[in-house]
Design a protein around this motif. Structure first.
Motif, PDB file in Angstrom:
ATOM      1  N   GLY A 186      41.787  33.143  36.533  1.00  0.00           N
ATOM      2  CA  GLY A 186      43.184  33.772  36.243  1.00  0.00           C
ATOM      3  C   GLY A 186      43.114  34.974  37.007  1.00  0.00           C
ATOM      4  N   ILE A 187      44.087  35.416  37.654  1.00  0.00           N
ATOM      5  CA  ILE A 187      44.226  36.757  38.517  1.00  0.00           C
ATOM      6  C   ILE A 187      45.463  37.356  38.534  1.00  0.00           C
ATOM      7  CG2 ILE A 187      44.327  35.714  40.962  1.00  0.00           C
ATOM      8  CD1 ILE A 187      42.298  38.008  41.760  1.00  0.00           C
ATOM      9  N   GLY A 188      45.623  38.596  38.368  1.00  0.00           N
ATOM     10  CA  GLY A 188      46.998  39.112  38.561  1.00  0.00           C
ATOM     11  C   GLY A 188      47.083  40.521  39.126  1.00  0.00           C
ATOM     12  N   VAL A 220      41.473  41.509  37.661  1.00  0.00           N
ATOM     13  CA  VAL A 220      42.435  42.239  38.475  1.00  0.00           C
ATOM     14  C   VAL A 220      41.670  42.540  39.920  1.00  0.00           C
ATOM     15  CG1 VAL A 220      44.309  43.415  36.817  1.00  0.00           C
ATOM     16  CG2 VAL A 220      41.888  44.475  37.431  1.00  0.00           C
ATOM     17  N   PRO A 221      42.027  42.555  40.901  1.00  0.00           N
ATOM     18  CA  PRO A 221      41.255  43.051  42.252  1.00  0.00           C
ATOM     19  C   PRO A 221      40.962  44.402  42.045  1.00  0.00           C
ATOM     20  CG  PRO A 221      43.751  42.721  42.843  1.00  0.00           C
ATOM     21  CD  PRO A 221      43.369  42.382  41.175  1.00  0.00           C
ATOM     22  N   VAL A 222      41.490  45.286  41.498  1.00  0.00           N
ATOM     23  CA  VAL A 222      41.373  46.899  41.541  1.00  0.00           C
ATOM     24  C   VAL A 222      39.750  47.120  41.522  1.00  0.00           C
ATOM     25  CG1 VAL A 222      41.759  49.111  40.834  1.00  0.00           C
ATOM     26  CG2 VAL A 222      43.699  47.284  41.083  1.00  0.00           C
ATOM     27  N   GLY A 223      39.402  47.796  42.293  1.00  0.00           N
ATOM     28  CA  GLY A 223      37.805  48.483  42.231  1.00  0.00           C
ATOM     29  C   GLY A 223      36.886  47.136  42.461  1.00  0.00           C
ATOM     30  N   SER A 249      48.713  34.735  37.627  1.00  0.00           N
ATOM     31  CA  SER A 249      49.453  35.185  36.498  1.00  0.00           C
ATOM     32  C   SER A 249      50.778  35.913  36.974  1.00  0.00           C
ATOM     33  CB  SER A 249      48.744  36.391  35.672  1.00  0.00           C
ATOM     34  OG  SER A 249      49.553  36.907  34.674  1.00  0.00           O
ATOM     35  N   ALA A 250      51.905  35.088  36.730  1.00  0.00           N
ATOM     36  CA  ALA A 250      53.391  35.423  37.318  1.00  0.00           C
ATOM     37  C   ALA A 250      54.323  35.825  36.446  1.00  0.00           C
ATOM     38  CB  ALA A 250      53.597  34.064  38.116  1.00  0.00           C
ATOM     39  N   TYR A 251      54.639  37.165  36.516  1.00  0.00           N
ATOM     40  CA  TYR A 251      55.713  37.436  35.595  1.00  0.00           C
ATOM     41  C   TYR A 251      56.866  37.469  36.057  1.00  0.00           C
ATOM     42  CZ  TYR A 251      52.601  39.204  31.642  1.00  0.00           C
ATOM     43  OH  TYR A 251      51.564  39.595  30.899  1.00  0.00           O
ATOM     44  N   GLY A 252      57.005  37.725  37.628  1.00  0.00           N
ATOM     45  CA  GLY A 252      58.293  37.849  38.168  1.00  0.00           C
ATOM     46  C   GLY A 252      58.493  36.759  39.304  1.00  0.00           C
TER      47      GLY A 252
END
Length: 354
Positions: free
Chosen positions: A115-117, A88-91, A173-176
């Protein structure tokens, strides 16, 4: 609906592929939550059992640091494809990430993918919600530019590239549906978080392929992975007991949007909403914790298993994996996070990998 046909080929024993007909790799995801020696031992087991890929999870308040885990895996393996599942890109600053990724790509011998989401347990543990797709795209574009050896503008400053840039493929990572469209438009690949439902996989692939073609790409330009919870036991109920906590996590973070909830049958929607409201992120994937008991209490085990898992007896799991391969999935990634991770890896390899 677009159905993707993959190349048929014969897999040899230990090849890390599903069956004798379909060219789908099988990998696993480890969460570094124990001693370093135990983590290294589990990595060695993954490679010895014939898995073709290893993902390292990213949840900084629950597990050890992602980049350090990938470094350990790079040095402890020789052939495994390595990836973050998912970052995740946060932080994180793009320059720091670019430097780390280029170093890891060299260290691993070009075996690394990212893999990124937008975030799940990784952001929830930091007291933050998921980032937006717009912010994620800006972040990935910046990191890609730096890895191509070019400077970027970030937060009003010109950021130079790392001294030793090295390209790394990015998988979203694609949930929607919006994330699947974005994956089709610009990413090297997509990670679908589904179970073994072939109609659902084909529907998602149709969205990705249509977006790729609208962006002037080919559907075949987007590699397709599936991240699926997994459990293999001689008794189906025992298999479900293994993964109820993982099913709770999948429903909590993977069915939040209106578009995602629209794919849930009406009779299950109130129960899924209640699960999300009562979900405890501090017990993320704890197999016998409150989240697992909540799935059973709400009567969601069978529905969520079909939606998010390859689960059941060895024969059931093998048939499910073959269906995914035939639908066009190039890699199946299973998290080894149930109550018996080593046993799961052995049972799944015996049942599914040929």
């Amino acid at each position: 609906m677009i159905i993707y046909i993959i190349e048929l080929m014969r897999g040899a024993p230990g090849s890390g592929r599903v069956g004798e007909e379909f060219a789908m790799d099988v990998g696993t995801i480890l969460l570094w939550e124990d001693r370093t020696a135990d983590f290294r031992s589990r990595i060695a087991q993954v490679e010895s059992l014939g898995y073709r890929a290893l993902g390292i999870g990213d949840s900084p308040t629950v597990y050890r640091e992602l980049m350090a885990g990938l470094a350990v895996a790079s040095m402890a393996t020789s052939d495994l494809a390595l990836c973050s599942m998912v970052m995740v890109p946060v932080g994180r600053h793009p320059a720091v990430v670019a430097s780390a990724l280029s170093t890891l790509q060299e260290l691993s011998g070009d075996r690394l993918s990212v893999g990124i989401g937008t975030g799940g347990s990784g952001t929830a543990g930091l007291g933050q919600g998921p980032t937006t797709l717009s912010v994620l795209r800006q972040f990935v574009d910046a990191v890609r530019t730096l890895l191509a050896g070019q400077p970027v503008e970030w937060e009003g400053e010109t950021v130079p590239p790392p001294r030793f840039p090295r390209p790394v493929p990015f998988y979203l990572s694609a949930y929607g549906p919006a994330a699947r469209r974005l994956a089709g438009e610009t990413f090297d690949g997509v990670i679908l978080a589904t179970g073994s439902s072939v109609p659902l996989i084909e529907h998602f692939l149709g969205e990705v392929g249509a977006a790729a073609e609208s962006a002037g790409r080919s559907a075949g330009d987007v590699d397709v992975w599936v991240m699926s919870r997994a459990a293999v036991r001689e008794d189906r109920e025992e298999a479900l007991t293994d993964i109820r906590a993982n099913l709770a996590s999948a429903a909590s973070f993977g069915l939040r949007s209106t578009a995602q909830m629209a794919t849930v049958p009406e009779e299950f929607r109130p129960k899924v909403v209640e699960l999300q409201q009562r979900y405890d992120a501090t017990q993320h994937t704890l197999w016998d914790g409150d989240n697992a008991r909540l799935v059973e209490e709400l009567g969601l085990s069978e529905y969520l298993a079909g939606r998010f898992a390859v689960a059941g007896t060895p024969d059931e799991c093998r048939r499910q994996a073959e269906g995914m391969a035939a639908a066009g999935v190039s890699r199946l990634m299973i998290p080894a996070v149930d109550r018996d991770p080593e046993g799961l890896l052995e049972r799944f390899a015996k049942a599914v990998i040929r």
